[in-house]
Design a protein around this motif. Sequence first.
Motif, mmCIF file in Angstrom:
data_model
loop_
_atom_site.group_PDB
_atom_site.id
_atom_site.type_symbol
_atom_site.label_atom_id
_atom_site.label_comp_id
_atom_site.label_asym_id
_atom_site.label_seq_id
_atom_site.Cartn_x
_atom_site.Cartn_y
_atom_site.Cartn_z
ATOM 1 N N GLY A 181 1.039 6.631 -5.007
ATOM 2 C CA GLY A 181 0.620 5.438 -5.740
ATOM 3 C C GLY A 181 1.212 5.341 -7.131
ATOM 4 O O GLY A 181 1.663 4.274 -7.551
ATOM 5 N N GLU A 229 0.871 -1.171 0.000
ATOM 6 C CA GLU A 229 0.000 0.000 0.000
ATOM 7 C C GLU A 229 0.906 1.218 0.000
ATOM 8 O O GLU A 229 1.833 1.322 0.808
ATOM 9 C CB GLU A 229 -0.923 0.035 1.207
ATOM 10 C CG GLU A 229 -1.889 1.201 1.142
ATOM 11 C CD GLU A 229 -2.949 1.183 2.221
ATOM 12 O OE1 GLU A 229 -3.570 2.248 2.429
ATOM 13 O OE2 GLU A 229 -3.150 0.135 2.857
ATOM 14 N N PRO A 243 -0.027 7.916 0.977
ATOM 15 C CA PRO A 243 -0.949 8.783 0.232
ATOM 16 C C PRO A 243 -0.215 9.718 -0.738
ATOM 17 O O PRO A 243 0.792 10.338 -0.386
ATOM 18 C CB PRO A 243 -1.657 9.572 1.336
ATOM 19 C CG PRO A 243 -1.657 8.632 2.503
ATOM 20 C CD PRO A 243 -0.318 7.931 2.427
ATOM 21 N N ASN A 259 -5.373 -2.798 -7.239
ATOM 22 C CA ASN A 259 -6.765 -2.864 -6.813
ATOM 23 C C ASN A 259 -7.560 -1.854 -7.653
ATOM 24 O O ASN A 259 -7.263 -0.656 -7.602
ATOM 25 C CB ASN A 259 -6.857 -2.528 -5.324
ATOM 26 C CG ASN A 259 -8.258 -2.581 -4.773
ATOM 27 O OD1 ASN A 259 -9.242 -2.507 -5.504
ATOM 28 N ND2 ASN A 259 -8.362 -2.696 -3.460
ATOM 29 N N ARG A 305 3.665 2.416 -8.372
ATOM 30 C CA ARG A 305 3.241 1.607 -9.517
ATOM 31 C C ARG A 305 4.362 1.505 -10.543
ATOM 32 O O ARG A 305 4.689 0.418 -11.027
ATOM 33 C CB ARG A 305 1.995 2.241 -10.136
ATOM 34 C CG ARG A 305 1.491 1.538 -11.371
ATOM 35 C CD ARG A 305 0.348 2.357 -11.989
ATOM 36 N NE ARG A 305 -0.191 1.666 -13.111
ATOM 37 C CZ ARG A 305 -1.469 1.328 -13.246
ATOM 38 N NH1 ARG A 305 -2.342 1.640 -12.313
ATOM 39 N NH2 ARG A 305 -1.879 0.704 -14.319
ATOM 40 N N GLN A 328 -10.347 -0.593 -7.158
ATOM 41 C CA GLN A 328 -11.065 0.359 -6.313
ATOM 42 C C GLN A 328 -10.133 1.265 -5.500
ATOM 43 O O GLN A 328 -10.587 2.202 -4.849
ATOM 44 C CB GLN A 328 -12.007 -0.370 -5.334
ATOM 45 C CG GLN A 328 -13.301 -0.859 -5.969
ATOM 46 C CD GLN A 328 -13.107 -2.152 -6.737
ATOM 47 O OE1 GLN A 328 -12.451 -3.067 -6.267
ATOM 48 N NE2 GLN A 328 -13.665 -2.220 -7.931
ATOM 49 N N ASN A 329 -8.826 0.944 -5.513
ATOM 50 C CA ASN A 329 -7.875 1.732 -4.729
ATOM 51 C C ASN A 329 -6.512 1.651 -5.419
ATOM 52 O O ASN A 329 -5.776 0.679 -5.236
ATOM 53 C CB ASN A 329 -7.793 1.207 -3.295
ATOM 54 C CG ASN A 329 -6.893 2.041 -2.418
ATOM 55 O OD1 ASN A 329 -6.052 2.800 -2.909
ATOM 56 N ND2 ASN A 329 -7.047 1.907 -1.115
ATOM 57 N N ASP A 330 -6.175 2.685 -6.171
ATOM 58 C CA ASP A 330 -4.939 2.649 -6.964
ATOM 59 C C ASP A 330 -3.663 2.844 -6.150
ATOM 60 O O ASP A 330 -2.584 2.991 -6.699
ATOM 61 C CB ASP A 330 -5.005 3.639 -8.117
ATOM 62 C CG ASP A 330 -5.129 5.089 -7.679
ATOM 63 O OD1 ASP A 330 -5.147 5.362 -6.459
ATOM 64 O OD2 ASP A 330 -5.206 5.955 -8.565
ATOM 65 N N ALA A 331 -3.791 2.777 -4.833
ATOM 66 C CA ALA A 331 -2.617 2.808 -3.952
ATOM 67 C C ALA A 331 -2.304 1.414 -3.407
ATOM 68 O O ALA A 331 -1.345 1.249 -2.662
ATOM 69 C CB ALA A 331 -2.840 3.766 -2.789
ATOM 70 N N GLN A 332 -3.101 0.398 -3.783
ATOM 71 C CA GLN A 332 -2.899 -0.969 -3.295
ATOM 72 C C GLN A 332 -2.480 -1.878 -4.453
ATOM 73 O O GLN A 332 -3.133 -1.891 -5.508
ATOM 74 C CB GLN A 332 -4.176 -1.514 -2.656
ATOM 75 C CG GLN A 332 -4.553 -0.797 -1.388
ATOM 76 C CD GLN A 332 -5.845 -1.310 -0.794
ATOM 77 O OE1 GLN A 332 -6.675 -1.909 -1.462
ATOM 78 N NE2 GLN A 332 -6.015 -1.067 0.497
#
Length: 94
Positions: free
Chosen positions: A15, A9, A12, A44, A19, A46-50
């Motif tokens: 991401g 993760e 904040p 993910n 990536r 739904q969550n581009d930081a995971q």
Amino acid sequence: MIALVVNFEAVPGKGAALREALIVQGKNSLKNEKGCKHFDVCVNPQNDAQFVLYELYENDAALKAHRETSYYLAFRETIGPLVKVRDVKEMVRL
């Protein structure tokens, strides 16, 4: 075969940088390591930081060699300030 499942993760706002680092690491591993058989980078939706990595190595020696490459060591330095969570599971492929 040794499988690694790594959950990340990002901190904040980091991401996109994480990536890119993960994608580059996967490409380097597949291109340069005979013992690296598979390297997926997943995000993910739904969550581009995971992120989840799924890596497959021929054996323990191949995994050890992977962790000693110059680009892996540089990758670890690069991602240090980008990562909020890093969870590694090492498993044996059946």
